[in-house]
Design a protein around this motif. Structure first.
Motif, PDB file in Angstrom:
ATOM      1  N   LEU A 197       0.812  -1.216   0.000  1.00  0.00           N
ATOM      2  CA  LEU A 197       0.000   0.000   0.000  1.00  0.00           C
ATOM      3  C   LEU A 197       0.845   1.264   0.000  1.00  0.00           C
ATOM      4  CD1 LEU A 197      -2.900   1.283   0.237  1.00  0.00           C
ATOM      5  CD2 LEU A 197      -2.420   1.403   2.680  1.00  0.00           C
ATOM      6  N   LEU A 198       1.732   1.400   0.981  1.00  0.00           N
ATOM      7  CA  LEU A 198       2.461   2.661   1.130  1.00  0.00           C
ATOM      8  C   LEU A 198       3.468   2.904   0.005  1.00  0.00           C
ATOM      9  CD1 LEU A 198       2.954   2.699   5.004  1.00  0.00           C
ATOM     10  CD2 LEU A 198       1.243   3.893   3.635  1.00  0.00           C
ATOM     11  N   ALA A 199       4.294   1.925  -0.303  1.00  0.00           N
ATOM     12  CA  ALA A 199       5.302   2.124  -1.356  1.00  0.00           C
ATOM     13  C   ALA A 199       4.652   2.401  -2.716  1.00  0.00           C
ATOM     14  CB  ALA A 199       6.247   0.927  -1.421  1.00  0.00           C
ATOM     15  N   PRO A 200       3.641   1.620  -3.134  1.00  0.00           N
ATOM     16  CA  PRO A 200       2.993   1.952  -4.409  1.00  0.00           C
ATOM     17  C   PRO A 200       2.297   3.323  -4.379  1.00  0.00           C
ATOM     18  CG  PRO A 200       2.458  -0.299  -3.785  1.00  0.00           C
ATOM     19  CD  PRO A 200       3.158   0.327  -2.617  1.00  0.00           C
ATOM     20  N   SER A 201       1.768   3.707  -3.230  1.00  0.00           N
ATOM     21  CA  SER A 201       1.118   5.021  -3.123  1.00  0.00           C
ATOM     22  C   SER A 201       2.130   6.148  -3.282  1.00  0.00           C
ATOM     23  CB  SER A 201       0.390   5.145  -1.780  1.00  0.00           C
ATOM     24  OG  SER A 201      -0.675   4.235  -1.713  1.00  0.00           O
ATOM     25  N   VAL A 202       3.308   5.990  -2.692  1.00  0.00           N
ATOM     26  CA  VAL A 202       4.357   7.005  -2.834  1.00  0.00           C
ATOM     27  C   VAL A 202       4.804   7.090  -4.292  1.00  0.00           C
ATOM     28  CG1 VAL A 202       6.766   7.520  -2.269  1.00  0.00           C
ATOM     29  CG2 VAL A 202       5.143   6.972  -0.454  1.00  0.00           C
ATOM     30  N   LYS A 203       4.940   5.947  -4.942  1.00  0.00           N
ATOM     31  CA  LYS A 203       5.346   5.931  -6.352  1.00  0.00           C
ATOM     32  C   LYS A 203       4.286   6.630  -7.216  1.00  0.00           C
ATOM     33  CE  LYS A 203       7.179   2.822  -9.829  1.00  0.00           C
ATOM     34  NZ  LYS A 203       7.556   1.441 -10.147  1.00  0.00           N
ATOM     35  N   LYS A 204       3.025   6.326  -6.949  1.00  0.00           N
ATOM     36  CA  LYS A 204       1.930   6.955  -7.693  1.00  0.00           C
ATOM     37  C   LYS A 204       1.893   8.458  -7.416  1.00  0.00           C
ATOM     38  CE  LYS A 204      -1.735   7.004 -10.251  1.00  0.00           C
ATOM     39  NZ  LYS A 204      -1.620   6.803 -11.689  1.00  0.00           N
ATOM     40  N   LEU A 205       2.095   8.847  -6.176  1.00  0.00           N
ATOM     41  CA  LEU A 205       2.104  10.268  -5.813  1.00  0.00           C
ATOM     42  C   LEU A 205       3.202  11.005  -6.584  1.00  0.00           C
ATOM     43  CD1 LEU A 205       0.735  12.379  -3.988  1.00  0.00           C
ATOM     44  CD2 LEU A 205       2.477  11.859  -2.268  1.00  0.00           C
ATOM     45  N   GLY A 206       4.368  10.371  -6.702  1.00  0.00           N
ATOM     46  CA  GLY A 206       5.466  10.969  -7.459  1.00  0.00           C
ATOM     47  C   GLY A 206       5.085  11.190  -8.915  1.00  0.00           C
ATOM     48  N   LYS A 207       4.431  10.205  -9.523  1.00  0.00           N
ATOM     49  CA  LYS A 207       3.992  10.346 -10.920  1.00  0.00           C
ATOM     50  C   LYS A 207       2.971  11.472 -11.063  1.00  0.00           C
ATOM     51  CE  LYS A 207       4.838   5.577 -12.287  1.00  0.00           C
ATOM     52  NZ  LYS A 207       4.256   4.320 -12.722  1.00  0.00           N
ATOM     53  N   LEU A 208       2.069  11.566 -10.098  1.00  0.00           N
ATOM     54  CA  LEU A 208       1.058  12.625 -10.144  1.00  0.00           C
ATOM     55  C   LEU A 208       1.690  14.001  -9.971  1.00  0.00           C
ATOM     56  CD1 LEU A 208      -1.781  10.869  -8.108  1.00  0.00           C
ATOM     57  CD2 LEU A 208      -1.790  11.391 -10.567  1.00  0.00           C
ATOM     58  N   VAL A 209       2.694  14.106  -9.110  1.00  0.00           N
ATOM     59  CA  VAL A 209       3.377  15.384  -8.914  1.00  0.00           C
ATOM     60  C   VAL A 209       4.080  15.798 -10.205  1.00  0.00           C
ATOM     61  CG1 VAL A 209       5.313  16.505  -7.730  1.00  0.00           C
ATOM     62  CG2 VAL A 209       3.598  15.248  -6.411  1.00  0.00           C
ATOM     63  N   VAL A 210       4.736  14.867 -10.875  1.00  0.00           N
ATOM     64  CA  VAL A 210       5.395  15.180 -12.149  1.00  0.00           C
ATOM     65  C   VAL A 210       4.353  15.656 -13.160  1.00  0.00           C
ATOM     66  CG1 VAL A 210       6.624  14.169 -14.116  1.00  0.00           C
ATOM     67  CG2 VAL A 210       7.374  13.674 -11.786  1.00  0.00           C
ATOM     68  N   GLN A 211       3.231  14.962 -13.210  1.00  0.00           N
ATOM     69  CA  GLN A 211       2.138  15.340 -14.119  1.00  0.00           C
ATOM     70  C   GLN A 211       1.633  16.748 -13.790  1.00  0.00           C
ATOM     71  OE1 GLN A 211      -1.125  12.557 -14.000  1.00  0.00           O
ATOM     72  NE2 GLN A 211      -2.520  13.982 -14.962  1.00  0.00           N
ATOM     73  N   MET A 212       1.492  17.048 -12.510  1.00  0.00           N
ATOM     74  CA  MET A 212       1.016  18.369 -12.094  1.00  0.00           C
ATOM     75  C   MET A 212       2.045  19.455 -12.421  1.00  0.00           C
ATOM     76  SD  MET A 212      -0.788  17.181  -8.522  1.00  0.00           S
ATOM     77  CE  MET A 212      -0.555  18.747  -7.728  1.00  0.00           C
ATOM     78  N   GLN A 213       3.323  19.125 -12.313  1.00  0.00           N
ATOM     79  CA  GLN A 213       4.376  20.106 -12.638  1.00  0.00           C
ATOM     80  C   GLN A 213       4.409  20.387 -14.136  1.00  0.00           C
ATOM     81  OE1 GLN A 213       7.892  18.340 -10.877  1.00  0.00           O
ATOM     82  NE2 GLN A 213       7.609  19.464  -8.958  1.00  0.00           N
ATOM     83  N   GLN A 214       4.053  19.394 -14.945  1.00  0.00           N
ATOM     84  CA  GLN A 214       4.038  19.583 -16.394  1.00  0.00           C
ATOM     85  C   GLN A 214       2.823  20.393 -16.846  1.00  0.00           C
ATOM     86  OE1 GLN A 214       4.266  15.516 -17.713  1.00  0.00           O
ATOM     87  NE2 GLN A 214       6.497  15.438 -17.543  1.00  0.00           N
ATOM     88  N   ASN A 215       1.770  20.392 -16.017  1.00  0.00           N
ATOM     89  CA  ASN A 215       0.538  21.136 -16.319  1.00  0.00           C
ATOM     90  C   ASN A 215       0.201  22.048 -15.144  1.00  0.00           C
ATOM     91  OD1 ASN A 215       0.020  19.598 -18.797  1.00  0.00           O
ATOM     92  ND2 ASN A 215      -0.426  17.911 -17.409  1.00  0.00           N
TER      93      ASN A 215
END
Length: 170
Positions: free
Chosen positions: A112-130
């Motif tokens: 749960l926690l490790a995949p959530s952190v990985k997903k959060l990182g991807k979402l942050v990158v996506q948010m930084q691009q937009n």
């Protein structure tokens, strides 16, 4: 004599790894997580991208070491007699209950926690691009999982610790 030294070394390695795991969980719960809302979105993003992956690897490493040394210690202490963990032994019952909470927390970290952190990182990158777009709904869902995961891990590790300390006194 070699047996006593082996048990002592495994005990200290197990305790050291538990301290690393439990300490990291406590730091996240008491310092990192409460600080996040007070930081700017840009700082939050940098933290998620630079600190969280390293932090999760640290937790995963110490969680794994805790289980490896704990299982090794239990096998050495019981001389490989696995029946001691289930039948008529207060020590075995305490160790089994504590280990169950430790294993459940291990699964929480890895599933749960490790995949959530990985997903959060991807979402942050996506948010930084937009940068003009609002955060995706999934962003808040992942944040909520992490907010629930840290206290759950600390509670579960605390219960495991109580049973392991109780076992050491039997």
């Amino acid at each position: 004599m070699a047996y006593v030294i082996l048990v002592d070394v495994l005990t200290w390695l197990h305790i050291f790894s538990v301290v690393g795991w439990f300490g990291a969980a406590m730091i996240f719960l008491m310092v990192v997580e409460p600080s996040l809302p007070k930081l700017s979105p840009q700082t939050n993003g940098e933290l998620v991208l630079k600190l969280f992956p390293r932090f999760v690897r640290f937790v995963q490493t110490f969680a794994t070491l805790t289980l490896v040394f704990g299982i090794s210690l239990a096998l050495a202490t019981s001389n490989g007699d696995l029946a001691l963990f289930w039948v008529g032994s207060t020590w075995g019952m305490y160790v089994s209950i504590g280990a169950s909470f430790g294993i459940a927390t291990f699964l929480l970290v890895f599933l749960l926690l490790a995949p959530s952190v990985k997903k959060l990182g991807k979402l942050v990158v996506q948010m930084q691009q937009n940068p003009g777009q609002p955060p995706p709904l999934e962003f808040h869902q992942v944040q909520e999982r992490l907010k629930l995961g840290a206290p759950s891990a600390v509670i579960m590790l605390s219960i495991a610790l109580v049973f392991m300390v109780a076992a050491s006194g039997v």
